[in-house]
Design an enzyme around this catalytic site. Structure first.
Site, PDB file in Angstrom:
ATOM      1  CG  HIS A 198     -56.774  21.086 -16.781  1.00 18.05           C
ATOM      2  ND1 HIS A 198     -55.979  21.168 -17.885  1.00 18.05           N
ATOM      3  CD2 HIS A 198     -57.504  19.959 -16.938  1.00 18.05           C
ATOM      4  CE1 HIS A 198     -56.201  20.123 -18.667  1.00 18.05           C
ATOM      5  NE2 HIS A 198     -57.121  19.385 -18.117  1.00 18.05           N
ATOM      6  CB  CYS A 494     -74.203  12.830 -12.342  1.00 14.80           C
ATOM      7  SG  CYS A 494     -74.440  12.645 -14.113  1.00 14.80           S
TER       8      CYS A 494
END
Length: 571
Positions: A198, A494
């Protein structure tokens, strides 16, 4: 346009850089959790509180922490909002609270009760690995806040910043990161965490230089001036004027590069799509002009931390918002990538001994076909509502039969352009057969490396095995690109490797046709490609493939790069 490479000066602390940013500033250490005796009773006016009073106080502390996190989430946007909301849900979790209150009712002191239950949950999260393991920091942040409020102590977290500073912590929870005064934060450094955690994700969204897994970072004294270089993964205390000047030149150079928003291409005109990775509709609304579209829309953000799946109407509204925000630019949507490190309360199967190799990604269709069918129906509605046609791909496809089944379902729902992710070595090795069933493929190099090297990509101590330059992984990318050329179908990347300017040259040389990355990485990648012909990219790729080890592969590629590019980008 020049900028000297900073490298790794003597005395620097080393970690894992997130992005390519750099900054210089004084250290601001984050307040640690309060040091309290777990066995200490709750005192009210110097007298031990009755059990009912203890229960009431702890329950109120949970409520206040959850409310505070929700308030922060409401004031935030994008990924920050989502992770704060998820952390608030942890504070609201009935199982967590219930076990704490049960312990208190049995006579256990409040701090010991909260700590014991949280550590039990943390152990479960760590054992599960992946996404849940990354959330242990958030869980312990909830614990520390609840304990502080219960005992009427100052809450831990980021101190008040009087000047632009480098925030240094053992780890940062989303609530801490979201509370930062961005006008006074120049970089973030942590001892724990990982490049997919995070803190890293939010730092990337906020455009802050970030280095994680820096051993000894919290040993730095408050106020010590440090140079943080995310590209090199270093934190240098007391940098000299030469280091400061080099970082400033590099910042100026990369700011200048960001002014170029032309389509991606090599020096001799071979087009290379340069796209952005996003996780929410808000991310799409902030899509930078330098992105030619979205190369990866991670739709699982819609599903995580919910008791039930979002409705077809809710999903269609979100997908339509992304398509409108893209304003005619390409949008590649990845269908639900859940399971393993991203469990869903309403879908994850119980008792999976090895979730990373279990029912995850596209394989959820075996147990819960309605999840995929509803998502595809929503994408069909979004297409009809906007007139824009998304490219849609499924994750964790391993065989041509799976690719065919997905394509059939997607086309029946009204999706025109259908593809799959190549993350499993089997799909890379049989890429021609997979491409015979779909319109395009996109390489997820993070998971591809994990499965090729049999290494959990969230285990920091095994990072060398997951180096993007591992020749075995490059072989799988090359095999997939060859299949794309043979079938005349697009092959994108990606994963994180797409955002590295040097690796971008290798990928294009192998035959990759588009690269999707964090928006901040686009200018450097665009510049590197524009300074090299396709032939040079192919020579760089051949040199990397011929190497025996990851460091040798990178060195071989770097030796063939234009010297000015090496200097400008501090490669």
């Amino acid at each position: 346009m020049t900028g000297a490479p900073v490298g790794a000066p003597a005395g620097a602390l080393h970690g894992v850089g997130v992005g390519r940013g750099a900054a210089v500033g004084p250290v601001a250490l984050v307040r640690a959790a309060p040091a309290v005796d777990p066995g200490a009773p709750l005192l009210v006016d110097g007298v031990e509180a009755a059990p009912a009073r203890v229960r009431e106080t702890v329950e109120r502390a949970f409520d206040e922490v959850a409310a505070g996190l929700r308030e922060q989430a409401a004031a935030a946007t994008g990924t920050v909002r989502d992770v704060l909301a998820a952390t608030a849900q942890m504070a609201d979790d009935t199982a967590l609270r219930g076990q704490v209150l049960t312990r208190i009712d049995s006579g256990e002191p409040p701090v010991a009760a909260v700590d014991g239950v949280v550590e039990t949950f943390a152990g479960m999260f760590e054992q599960a690995g992946g996404y849940l393991a990354e959330r242990v920091t958030d869980l312990r942040s909830v614990r520390d806040r609840v304990v502080a409020r219960t005992l009427r102590l100052p809450e831990p977290g980021v101190p008040y910043l009087e000047r632009p500073s480098v925030v240094v912590a053992r780890d940062l929870a989303p609530a801490d990161t979201a509370a930062l005064d961005l006008t006074k934060v120049v970089a973030i450094v942590t001892e724990l965490g990982g490049p997919t955690g995070h803190t890293a994700i939010i730092a990337g969204q906020l455009g802050l230089p970030c280095v994680v897994r820096v051993t000894g970072a919290t040993g730095l004294e408050d106020g010590t001036v440090v140079a943080v270089d995310a590209a090199a993964g270093t934190v240098l205390p007391d940098p000299g004027e030469d280091v400061r000047a080099a970082l400033e030149r590099r910042r100026a150079t990369e700011a200048m590069l960001a002014d170029d928003t032309a389509p991606g291409a090599t020096a001799d005109g071979r087009a290379v799509g340069l796209l952005a990775n996003i996780g929410t509709a808000a991310d799409a609304e902030r899509l930078v002009a330098s992105a030619e579209g979205v190369g990866l829309f991670r739709t699982e953000v819609l599903f995580l931390d919910r008791a039930t799946a979002p409705s077809v109407e809710e999903q269609a509204e979100t997908y339509a918002a992304v398509l409108r925000a893209a304003d005619g630019r390409k949008v590649v949507v990845r269908t639900l990538d859940a399971g393993a490190d991203k469990p869903l309360a309403f879908a994850t199967l119980p008792d999976e001994e090895n979730p990373a190799l279990g029912v995850r990604g596209y394989r959820l269709v075996r147990a819960h076909p309605e999840l995929l069918d509803t998502q595809l129906a929503a994408l069909g509605r979004a297409r009809a509502a906007t007139g824009a046609s998304p490219w849609v791909m499924a994750p964790m496809v391993a065989t041509p039969d799976e690719a065919r089944d997905f394509a059939t379902r997607a086309r029946a729902a009204g999706v025109d352009t259908v593809g799959v992710m190549v993350e499993v070595p089997a799909a890379a090795l049989r890429a021609a057969d997979v491409l015979a069933e779909v319109d395009f493929v996109s390489l997820g190099t993070n998971d591809l490396a994990q499965y090729a090297m049999a290494t959990d990509r969230l285990r920091g101590e095994l990072a060398d095995l997951l180096d993007m330059w591992q020749p075995a992984v490059l072989d799988l990318v090359a095999a997939t690109a060859r299949a794309g050329r043979a079938t005349r179908k697009p092959v994108g990347v990606c994963g994180e490797s797409a955002g590295d300017p040097l690796m971008a040259l290798v990928l294009v040389g192998l035959g990759v046709t588009s690269l999707s990355m964090a928006p901040g990485a686009l200018p450097a990648v665009r510049y590197a490609l524009r300074r090299h012909t396709l032939l040079t990219c192919e020579e760089v790729a051949d040199a990397a493939l011929a190497a025996r080890t990851a460091p040798e592969a990178r060195a071989a590629a770097l030796a063939l790069v234009d010297p000015e590019v090496r200097t400008t980008l501090a490669l």
